[in-house]
Write a protein that holds these residues in place. Structure first.
Motif, PDB file in Angstrom:
ATOM      1  N   VAL A  10      -4.572 -13.686   4.506  1.00 49.96           N
ATOM      2  CA  VAL A  10      -3.522 -12.676   4.516  1.00 49.96           C
ATOM      3  C   VAL A  10      -4.080 -11.385   5.106  1.00 49.96           C
ATOM      4  CG1 VAL A  10      -1.898 -11.331   3.118  1.00 49.96           C
ATOM      5  CG2 VAL A  10      -2.467 -13.687   2.464  1.00 49.96           C
ATOM      6  N   TYR A  11      -3.375 -10.842   6.091  1.00 47.62           N
ATOM      7  CA  TYR A  11      -3.725  -9.565   6.720  1.00 47.62           C
ATOM      8  C   TYR A  11      -2.771  -8.522   6.138  1.00 47.62           C
ATOM      9  CZ  TYR A  11      -5.149  -6.520  10.626  1.00 47.62           C
ATOM     10  OH  TYR A  11      -5.674  -5.507  11.399  1.00 47.62           O
ATOM     11  N   PRO A  12      -3.231  -7.720   5.146  1.00 48.32           N
ATOM     12  CA  PRO A  12      -2.339  -6.784   4.462  1.00 48.32           C
ATOM     13  C   PRO A  12      -2.246  -5.428   5.165  1.00 48.32           C
ATOM     14  CG  PRO A  12      -4.440  -6.870   3.332  1.00 48.32           C
ATOM     15  CD  PRO A  12      -4.535  -7.806   4.515  1.00 48.32           C
ATOM     16  N   VAL A  13      -1.019  -4.944   5.314  1.00 51.24           N
ATOM     17  CA  VAL A  13      -0.758  -3.676   6.008  1.00 51.24           C
ATOM     18  C   VAL A  13       0.231  -2.853   5.196  1.00 51.24           C
ATOM     19  CG1 VAL A  13       0.117  -2.614   8.136  1.00 51.24           C
ATOM     20  CG2 VAL A  13      -1.023  -4.838   8.233  1.00 51.24           C
ATOM     21  N   VAL A  14      -0.029  -1.559   5.080  1.00 53.71           N
ATOM     22  CA  VAL A  14       0.903  -0.648   4.429  1.00 53.71           C
ATOM     23  C   VAL A  14       1.331   0.402   5.436  1.00 53.71           C
ATOM     24  CG1 VAL A  14       1.288   1.004   2.579  1.00 53.71           C
ATOM     25  CG2 VAL A  14      -0.232  -0.915   2.217  1.00 53.71           C
TER      26      VAL A  14
ATOM     27  N   ILE B 240       0.732 -12.135   7.925  1.00 55.46           N
ATOM     28  CA  ILE B 240       0.678 -10.679   8.014  1.00 55.46           C
ATOM     29  C   ILE B 240       1.700 -10.174   7.004  1.00 55.46           C
ATOM     30  CG2 ILE B 240       1.022  -8.630   9.444  1.00 55.46           C
ATOM     31  CD1 ILE B 240       0.402 -10.379  11.896  1.00 55.46           C
ATOM     32  N   HIS B 241       1.232  -9.412   6.048  1.00 51.34           N
ATOM     33  CA  HIS B 241       2.118  -8.837   5.039  1.00 51.34           C
ATOM     34  C   HIS B 241       2.210  -7.341   5.304  1.00 51.34           C
ATOM     35  CE1 HIS B 241       2.369  -7.034   0.773  1.00 51.34           C
ATOM     36  NE2 HIS B 241       3.584  -7.149   1.269  1.00 51.34           N
TER      37      HIS B 241
ATOM     38  N   ARG C 252      -4.951  -2.423   5.537  1.00 46.68           N
ATOM     39  CA  ARG C 252      -4.763  -1.498   6.668  1.00 46.68           C
ATOM     40  C   ARG C 252      -3.682  -0.492   6.297  1.00 46.68           C
ATOM     41  NH1 ARG C 252      -7.245  -3.486  11.303  1.00 46.68           N
ATOM     42  NH2 ARG C 252      -7.255  -1.318  11.921  1.00 46.68           N
ATOM     43  N   VAL C 253      -3.890   0.764   6.672  1.00 45.45           N
ATOM     44  CA  VAL C 253      -2.930   1.816   6.401  1.00 45.45           C
ATOM     45  C   VAL C 253      -2.454   2.442   7.696  1.00 45.45           C
ATOM     46  CG1 VAL C 253      -2.641   4.133   5.423  1.00 45.45           C
ATOM     47  CG2 VAL C 253      -3.782   2.372   4.093  1.00 45.45           C
ATOM     48  N   ILE C 254      -1.150   2.545   7.838  1.00 43.65           N
ATOM     49  CA  ILE C 254      -0.523   3.279   8.938  1.00 43.65           C
ATOM     50  C   ILE C 254       0.242   4.384   8.262  1.00 43.65           C
ATOM     51  CG2 ILE C 254       1.123   3.183  10.832  1.00 43.65           C
ATOM     52  CD1 ILE C 254       0.456   0.097  10.885  1.00 43.65           C
TER      53      ILE C 254
ATOM     54  N   ALA D 204      -4.922  11.815   3.568  1.00 40.09           N
ATOM     55  CA  ALA D 204      -5.181  10.399   3.821  1.00 40.09           C
ATOM     56  C   ALA D 204      -4.864   9.570   2.579  1.00 40.09           C
ATOM     57  CB  ALA D 204      -6.633  10.203   4.234  1.00 40.09           C
ATOM     58  N   ALA D 205      -4.117   8.521   2.771  1.00 38.94           N
ATOM     59  CA  ALA D 205      -3.749   7.631   1.658  1.00 38.94           C
ATOM     60  C   ALA D 205      -4.879   6.653   1.381  1.00 38.94           C
ATOM     61  CB  ALA D 205      -2.468   6.877   2.010  1.00 38.94           C
ATOM     62  N   ALA D 206      -4.932   6.180   0.160  1.00 39.02           N
ATOM     63  CA  ALA D 206      -5.945   5.196  -0.220  1.00 39.02           C
ATOM     64  C   ALA D 206      -5.774   3.926   0.604  1.00 39.02           C
ATOM     65  CB  ALA D 206      -5.823   4.883  -1.706  1.00 39.02           C
ATOM     66  N   GLN D 207      -6.887   3.265   0.881  1.00 38.80           N
ATOM     67  CA  GLN D 207      -6.878   2.043   1.678  1.00 38.80           C
ATOM     68  C   GLN D 207      -7.502   0.870   0.942  1.00 38.80           C
ATOM     69  OE1 GLN D 207      -8.150   2.519   5.781  1.00 38.80           O
ATOM     70  NE2 GLN D 207      -8.130   4.728   5.486  1.00 38.80           N
ATOM     71  N   GLN D 208      -7.707   1.029  -0.360  1.00 41.21           N
ATOM     72  CA  GLN D 208      -8.331  -0.054  -1.092  1.00 41.21           C
ATOM     73  C   GLN D 208      -8.000   0.010  -2.577  1.00 41.21           C
ATOM     74  OE1 GLN D 208     -12.746   1.436  -2.276  1.00 41.21           O
ATOM     75  NE2 GLN D 208     -12.579   0.383  -0.352  1.00 41.21           N
TER      76      GLN D 208
END
Length: 142
Positions: A103-107, A72-73, A137-139, A117-121
């Motif tokens: 890898v599970y990417p999270v920002v 998880i990053h 993923r975006v939080i 809304a922020a970009a998610q890709q």
């Protein structure tokens, strides 16, 4: 001067499992809770520009009921940044190459504005053909 970035990382590390349960319940569902290992700082150098980047938080976890693991990053971003998705993709590619694990990417965006809304890709495409579509993923806390 207070090092907010360091404090944020420390807080996130201390309450990582609670963070995942609250903001990433789908990941919490397949995560073996007692398997978390925080990896040392991951440094990457962009050979074209010579800039060094450091991944904020990388955690190795085991899939529930399995022997296989994943990463998880979590990247914290306090200010909008042009081409941020491209940076996330670079981290993803380097972590995947270095560890050979999914890898599970999270920002985690914490900037005040713009309140949209922020970009998610990150996409690489040509007319009529999408070469790459990398999602993360975006939080968003603004």
């Amino acid at each position: 001067m207070t090092d907010h970035d360091r404090l944020f990382k420390e807080l996130l590390s201390t309450f990582f499992l609670e963070f995942v349960e609250l903001f990433l319940p789908d990941a919490a569902a397949f995560l073996e809770r007692n398997s978390l290992t925080f990896l040392d700082k991951e440094l990457f150098t962009d050979v074209t520009s010579g800039e060094r980047y450091e991944a904020d938080l990388v955690v190795r976890a085991q899939f529930q009921g399995e022997i296989s693991c994943f990463l998880i990053h979590v990247e914290h971003q306090a200010q909008p940044q042009k081409d941020f998705g491209q940076r996330m993709f670079r981290y993803f590619a380097r972590l995947s190459e270095q560890y050979g694990l999914p890898v599970y990417p999270v920002v985690l965006f914490s900037y005040d504005s713009p309140k949209q809304a922020a970009a998610q890709q990150h996409r690489v495409e040509f007319p009529g053909w999408v070469v790459l579509e990398f999602n993360y993923r975006v939080i968003q806390l603004n």
